[in-house]
Design a protein around this motif. Structure first.
Motif, PDB file in Angstrom:
ATOM      1  N   CYS A  29     -31.735   5.426 -25.015  1.00 30.38           N
ATOM      2  CA  CYS A  29     -31.592   6.516 -25.982  1.00 30.38           C
ATOM      3  C   CYS A  29     -32.308   6.135 -27.275  1.00 30.38           C
ATOM      4  CB  CYS A  29     -30.115   6.779 -26.262  1.00 30.38           C
ATOM      5  SG  CYS A  29     -29.843   8.010 -27.549  1.00 30.38           S
ATOM      6  N   CYS A  32     -29.328   6.305 -30.387  1.00 32.48           N
ATOM      7  CA  CYS A  32     -28.303   5.269 -30.554  1.00 32.48           C
ATOM      8  C   CYS A  32     -28.683   3.955 -29.883  1.00 32.48           C
ATOM      9  CB  CYS A  32     -26.952   5.765 -30.036  1.00 32.48           C
ATOM     10  SG  CYS A  32     -26.854   5.896 -28.245  1.00 32.48           S
ATOM     11  N   CYS A  43     -27.908  11.613 -23.506  1.00 30.42           N
ATOM     12  CA  CYS A  43     -27.184  10.373 -23.734  1.00 30.42           C
ATOM     13  C   CYS A  43     -25.683  10.611 -23.627  1.00 30.42           C
ATOM     14  CB  CYS A  43     -27.536   9.829 -25.118  1.00 30.42           C
ATOM     15  SG  CYS A  43     -26.645   8.330 -25.539  1.00 30.42           S
ATOM     16  N   ASP A  45     -23.497   8.675 -24.802  1.00 26.49           N
ATOM     17  CA  ASP A  45     -22.847   8.147 -25.996  1.00 26.49           C
ATOM     18  C   ASP A  45     -22.948   9.083 -27.188  1.00 26.49           C
ATOM     19  OD1 ASP A  45     -22.020   5.803 -24.777  1.00 26.49           O
ATOM     20  OD2 ASP A  45     -23.914   4.806 -25.179  1.00 26.49           O
ATOM     21  N   CYS A  46     -24.152   9.627 -27.416  1.00 28.43           N
ATOM     22  CA  CYS A  46     -24.342  10.443 -28.613  1.00 28.43           C
ATOM     23  C   CYS A  46     -24.810  11.856 -28.309  1.00 28.43           C
ATOM     24  CB  CYS A  46     -25.322   9.741 -29.563  1.00 28.43           C
ATOM     25  SG  CYS A  46     -27.030   9.779 -28.988  1.00 28.43           S
TER      26      CYS A  46
END
Ligand code: ZN
Ligand code: ZN
Length: 100
Positions: A29, A32, A43, A45-46
């Motif tokens: 990514c 992040c 992503c 995560d983000c």
């Protein structure tokens, strides 16, 4: 300087022994810096959209690779160690190599 963070991350991954097969199935990514499966588009995560390039593509773009079999070779190599193809000493894209 996210590029630097990414470079460090790639360096770390190489040390962990990620082979080409793993790298082809892994993306990073840009937002992040987290890793994701190559099949993922966003992503986990983000939520940012992931680049199309896999780690392997990124790795190849920073190194000289054989035009025939795609093996990454040392920039000083004149021939591919895998298939013996003569390597053209040209850079596909002018990359800025300044550090900073
Ligand atoms: Zn992310
Ligand atoms: Zn080759």
């Amino acid at each position: 300087m996210t590029d630097r963070i990414q470079a460090l991350r790639l360096e770390g991954m190489k040390r962990f022994g990620f082979g080409p097969d793993v790298m082809k199935q892994t993306k990073v990514c840009r937002v992040c810096g987290g890793t994701a499966d190559a099949a993922q588009r966003y992503c986990s995560d983000c939520g940012a959209e992931l680049p199309r390039e896999t780690l392997f593509d990124l790795y190849k773009s920073h190194h000289l690779s054989c035009t025939k079999c795609g093996t990454v070779v040392a920039s000083t190599s004149a021939y591919c160690p895998e298939c013996g193809t003569r390597l053209a000493r040209r850079t596909p894209r002018p990359l800025r190599r300044e550090v900073g």
